[in-house]
Design an enzyme around this catalytic site. Structure first.
Site, short mmCIF file in Angstrom:
data_model
loop_
_atom_site.label_atom_id
_atom_site.label_comp_id
_atom_site.label_asym_id
_atom_site.label_seq_id
_atom_site.Cartn_x
_atom_site.Cartn_y
_atom_site.Cartn_z
CB THR B 151 -0.97 0.02 1.20
OG1 THR B 151 -0.24 -0.11 2.41
CG2 THR B 151 -1.98 -1.11 1.09
CE LYS B 177 0.36 -3.34 3.39
NZ LYS B 177 -0.34 -2.32 4.26
CB THR B 188 2.36 -6.19 13.38
OG1 THR B 188 2.27 -6.21 14.79
CG2 THR B 188 2.34 -4.77 12.90
CD GLU B 275 1.78 5.11 6.54
OE1 GLU B 275 1.04 4.54 5.73
OE2 GLU B 275 1.36 5.71 7.54
CG ASN B 398 -0.62 8.42 7.90
OD1 ASN B 398 -1.23 7.50 7.39
ND2 ASN B 398 0.62 8.31 8.33
CB THR B 403 -8.24 13.14 -0.08
OG1 THR B 403 -7.23 13.37 0.90
CG2 THR B 403 -9.56 13.01 0.59
#
Lengths: 403, 403
Positions: B151, B177, B188, B275, B398, B403
Site C-alpha cells: 500500500t 507489507k 502486525t 511511513e 496520513n 484523498t
C-alpha cells in the site's frame, strides 16, 4: 452566579504575583514567576505520576502534605528533571530563597519547573531572579507571572471568575501552561489557581482531585506524561465565608462547581494551544459499560497519530477512529458500534450509514472545532476527552526544541 | 547453515504465486495477490487482536483452525474492515472464488485484505482478478504477488533462505507489507511465509507464535494496531525431511531458528519502511525486573511522538527518553537508571555522565541506524524493540491518505 472578571491570578483578595527575566530562557522573556498569598492559605495539589518525577515535584509533594502554602515559585526554560542530587538541592534552594525573601517558612513554598529535561538550573541566575520577583510582587503582577510559566505556548492561558459562596462574593482565578508532553495522569502540565474562598485543606484536596479527574486528566496532546506536571490551588479565605468543612454542604458544591469550571476551561485552552494544533477535537464515547472503558476508548482515538493526522489533513478516513476503538482495550462489539462526526452520522451498528456523504464529511472536517461521538451501544457510561490534531508544525517544534 | 537465496516466496518447492491489477487500487499497480501450494500444506497464522477485526481476519481465523491451507488470496487498496455483513459475504466469496479456480476446498483458502477501512470491495473486479491470478500462477510469480500486497510501502519486503533441516536442504521464504497502522499485538500487518519443510500443524503454530512474539510484536511505527494484521505460514513438506513432531527435536530447533530469522528480518524491514521514516531505531531495555517490564519501557520510548520527532530533527533532547520510561508503567528507579545512545554514555545512575558531550550526541543522532540502551539496573530481563522516527512526511502521507 458565575461572572467572568479581569485581574487574572491576583483578582482574588490577598494575592500578589510577579514575573521576571532571570536569564534561563534564551529569548529574553520572563522565566521566574511568583504567586504569593499575603495571609496563610489552604493548599492542595496534584502531581505527575511519572516515575521520573522532577526535583520540584518531589519537593512540592512534601510541602503539600501540610495542606497549606503561601507561595508558588516557578521557573520556565529548565525542567530540573533527571538532574539527580544536584537537582534536588537546587529545588530546595529555590524554596528556601523564596521563603527568605517573603519571610515565610520553606515548607510554605511550592516549587515548579518546566522546560528542557536533563539540564541543571543556572542557580546564580535563579536566586537573583527570585529576589527580584519577591521585590516586585504586586496585585497587578498577574500578566508577568503568566508570561513566566510559558514555554512553547503560543498564547497565555488564564481565567478569573466571581461567584457566590455562602452569600459572599468570592473570586477564583487560574493560569496554566501547555503545550507539549501533555498526557493526563493525575495532573498535567503546570496550572496554578488562587481563590479567596475559605475551605478546609482536606476538602480543597478532594475538590481538586475530582475536578482534575474530569478536566486535566481528560486531555492529551501527544500521549507523553511529563516529569513536571503540577496543578496547585491556594485558598486564603479572605472573602470571609464560613469555612467549608463538609462535602455535604451547599457551599462545597458551589465551590467544587466553580473549581471544575476553571480546571475545564484551562485544560481546554491547553489543548487548543497543543503544539502545532490546527483543530480542537472533542471526543465523546457514550453507552460504554463503564467510565473507565469510555475514557479508554476516547483516549485511544485522541492519541492515535493516524486519527490526528487525518483531521489535520481533513481526510475523511473515519475507519481509523473505529480502528482505535477496536484496539483500545475497551469492551466493544462491532455490530453495536455507531459513529458520528459533527452532526453527521457515519456508522450505525457497525454498518456505514446509507445517508453518509464524503463531501459533507469533508465540510464538517474543515471546521476548527469538531466533535466525534462513538456510541458503543453496550451500557450507560460515557466520557469526553479533548485533544488536537497532529500537524507538520508539531514535528517542526519537537524536532528543533533544544537546538 | 543458512544461505540467502533468490526466488522469493516461490523459492521453496511446490509453491506458485501470482499478482494482477484488478482495479481496486487507483494507481494501476497489482492489487490481487495469490500464493498457492501445489500439495496440501500445514498452516499456522496469527491475527490482529483489534476487536474491530476485518472480515478477512474473521474468515481466515476459521480456516486456520484446521491447521492446514493450500492458498492465500490477498487484496490491497481496501481493508474490508468495518463493512458489516456485506464485508463478511465478500470475504467468503473471495475464498470461494479462489477455491473454485484452484479446485480446492473453501476451507483451504486464507483471505487477507489491506487498504482503506470502511469501504466495500468492488466484488466484480475482485472476482475477475482472482480468476486471472489463478490462471497466471507460476513458480516465478513471486514479484507480482509481492507487489500486490503493498500500500504505502516505498519498497518491497521479502527474504528467502536455504537451510539444513534433518540433513535435507529445505527452503523458507517470506513477504511482508507495512507501512502505517503498525503496532504489534499478536501479529502486525500482512506477512506470508512459505517453506517446503515438513512440520506438524500444532508445532508450526507454536513456532510461529514464539517467533512473532519476538519479531512482529516488537515493532511499532505509530502505535495503531490495525484491523487487518495477519502473519501466515504454509509448510508443504516437499523437501521430504522426517515430519517434525516434537519441540524437543533438533529439527524443531533448526526450523524455529530459521523461522524467527525470517520474521525478524521482515519485521525490521517494515520499520525501515515506516511511513515517512528517516531513521531506524533499535531500543534495548536491559536489567528490568521482567521481560514484560522491559518491553513496556522500550515500547513507551518507541511510541513517544516527542522521542520520535527529536530523532527526526536530530535534536539531542535525551530527557524525553527517560520521561517515556518514567510513565511507561515499568518498574523503574531514577537513581538506578542509565542511558546510552549509540556508544555514547549519557546518564549513569540517574545523573548526567561527566563525559557527555552534546556535539558528539548530535553526530551519533545523524546516523541512519541508531541504538538506544536504557539500563534499569533492577533485574536481569531485557527486551529489544524496533521503531522509526516521526517526520513531516508521516503527517503528509496520513493527512492525504484517502484523498
Amino acid at each position: 452566579m458565575l461572572t467572568k472578571i479581569s485581574g487574572g491570578i491576583t483578582a482574588p483578595q490577598g494575592f500578589k504575583a510577579a514575573g521576571v527575566h532571570a536569564g534561563i530562557k534564551k529569548n529574553g522573556k520572563e522565566d521566574i514567576g511568583l504567586i504569593y498569598s499575603t495571609v496563610p492559605a489552604a493548599a492542595a495539589a496534584q502531581f505527575t505520576t511519572n516515575q521520573m518525577a522532577a526535583a520540584p515535584v518531589i519537593v512540592s509533594r512534601q510541602v503539600i502534605e501540610n495542606g497549606k502554602a503561601r507561595a508558588i515559585i516557578i521557573n520556565s526554560g529548565c525542567a530540573n528533571a533527571c538532574t539527580g542530587d544536584q537537582g534536588m538541592t537546587d529545588a530546595r534552594v529555590m524554596a528556601h530563597e523564596t521563603a527568605k525573601a517573603l519571610n515565610v517558612d520553606d515548607c510554605e513554598v511550592l516549587v515548579a519547573s518546566t522546560g528542557v529535561i536533563g539540564v541543571n538550573l543556572p542557580m546564580d541566575k535563579v536566586t537573583a531572579g527570585i529576589t527580584q520577583a519577591a521585590a516586585g510582587l504586586s496585585e497587578n503582577g498577574h500578566e508577568q507571572a503568566l508570561a513566566a510559566i510559558m514555554t512553547t505556548d503560543t498564547f497565555s492561558k488564564s481565567c478569573a471568575y466571581e461567584f457566590t459562596l455562602g452569600g459572599k462574593q468570592a473570586k477564583i482565578a487560574g493560569i496554566a501552561k501547555g503545550a507539549g508532553m501533555i498526557h493526563p495522569n493525575m495532573a498535567t502540565m503546570l496550572c496554578f489557581i488562587t481563590t479567596d474562598a475559605a475551605i478546609a485543606p482536606s476538602l480543597l484536596k478532594q475538590a481538586l482531585s475530582q475536578a482534575v479527574e474530569l478536566s486535566f486528566n481528560m486531555i492529551t496532546v501527544d500521549g507523553d506524561t511529563s516529569t513536571n506536571d503540577m496543578v496547585a490551588v491556594l485558598a486564603n479565605g479572605q472573602v470571609g465565608n464560613e469555612l467549608i468543612t463538609s462535602t455535604d454542604s451547599q457551599t462545597y458544591r458551589e465551590f467544587y462547581s466553580v473549581l471544575k469550571t476553571v480546571c475545564t476551561e484551562l485544560a481546554q485552552l491547553i489543548v487548543r494551544d497543543g503544539e502545532g494544533a490546527t483543530k480542537f477535537l472533542e471526543i465523546n464515547v457514550t453507552r460504554a459499560v463503564s467510565f473507565a472503558d469510555a475514557k479508554c476508548a476516547a483516549m485511544a482515538i485522541a492519541k492515535s497519530p493516524l486519527v490526528k493526522t487525518a483531521f489535520f489533513g481533513q481526510d475523511p478516513n473515519w475507519g481509523r477512529i473505529l480502528c482505535a476503538v477496536g484496539y483500545s482495550g475497551a469492551k466493544t462489539q462491532p455490530d453495536k458500534t455507531s459513529l458520528a462526526i459533527g452532526d453527521l452520522t457515519i456508522v450505525v451498528n457497525g454498518q456505514g450509514a446509507a445517508s453518509f456523504d464524503t463531501t459533507k464529511l469533508k465540510e464538517v472536517m474543515a471546521a476548527k472545532d469538531i466533535a466525534i461521538t462513538v456510541d458503543l451501544g453496550l451500557g450507560d457510561a460515557s466520557a469526553t476527552v479533548w485533544t488536537c490534531d497532529f500537524s507538520y508544525e508539531y514535528v517542526k517544534i519537537n524536532g528543533e526544541y533544544t537546538t
